[in-house]
Design a protein around this motif. Structure first.
Motif, PDB file in Angstrom:
ATOM      1  N   ALA A  16       0.828  -1.203   0.000  1.00  0.00           N
ATOM      2  CA  ALA A  16       0.000   0.000   0.000  1.00  0.00           C
ATOM      3  C   ALA A  16       0.865   1.256   0.000  1.00  0.00           C
ATOM      4  O   ALA A  16       0.610   2.203  -0.758  1.00  0.00           O
ATOM      5  CB  ALA A  16      -0.937  -0.001   1.205  1.00  0.00           C
ATOM      6  N   LEU A  19       2.461   1.751  -3.447  1.00  0.00           N
ATOM      7  CA  LEU A  19       1.497   2.243  -4.438  1.00  0.00           C
ATOM      8  C   LEU A  19       1.187   3.720  -4.222  1.00  0.00           C
ATOM      9  O   LEU A  19       1.148   4.498  -5.183  1.00  0.00           O
ATOM     10  CB  LEU A  19       0.209   1.416  -4.372  1.00  0.00           C
ATOM     11  CG  LEU A  19       0.279   0.026  -4.970  1.00  0.00           C
ATOM     12  CD1 LEU A  19      -0.962  -0.780  -4.592  1.00  0.00           C
ATOM     13  CD2 LEU A  19       0.423   0.101  -6.480  1.00  0.00           C
ATOM     14  N   GLY A  70      -3.664   2.142  -3.626  1.00  0.00           N
ATOM     15  CA  GLY A  70      -2.896   1.944  -2.402  1.00  0.00           C
ATOM     16  C   GLY A  70      -3.767   2.030  -1.165  1.00  0.00           C
ATOM     17  O   GLY A  70      -3.616   1.247  -0.217  1.00  0.00           O
TER      18      GLY A  70
END
Length: 117
Positions: A16, A19, A70
């Motif tokens: 996450a 991203l 994300g």
């Protein structure tokens, strides 16, 4: 079991963060100094309001799409942990914890998908 759950959480948070970071860099490179109008509220564009739209925008390597993806991964990480817990407790045949974890999973799913009337 604890080591695997810790690994799931760690990987989810790292993916996450990667991203969001990549999306932020792409967004700032493509929009260095956007003009912001604070007098009128403008919500998210339509393509960022659904999971399908977010996936399509992320696949096109759009900054906002990657940031949104994300955030979705970050939200999905604890849900994945709960799903894994149901599996792990059922393998251990600990039915009390399976029941409690399924209740937690149900509450999570309701809050994510059914809580907006």
């Amino acid at each position: 079991m604890d080591a695997v759950m810790g690994h799931v959480l760690r990987v989810g948070v790292l993916v996450a963060a990667a991203l969001v970071f990549m999306g932020g860099v792409l967004y700032l490179v493509r929009h260095p100094m956007p003009t912001v109008e604070y007098r009128h509220f403008q919500g998210e564009p339509e393509e960022y309001r659904t999971v399908r739209g977010i996936l399509q925008e992320a696949a096109r390597l759009r900054g906002r799409g990657l940031i949104q993806l994300g955030l979705l991964v970050l939200i999905a990480t604890p849900v994945a942990r709960v799903v894994f817990s149901v599996y792990a407790f059922s393998r251990q045949r600990d039915w009390t914890y399976v029941a409690v974890t399924l209740i937690v999973l149900g509450i999570l799913c309701y809050s994510l998908f059914g809580g907006h009337g």
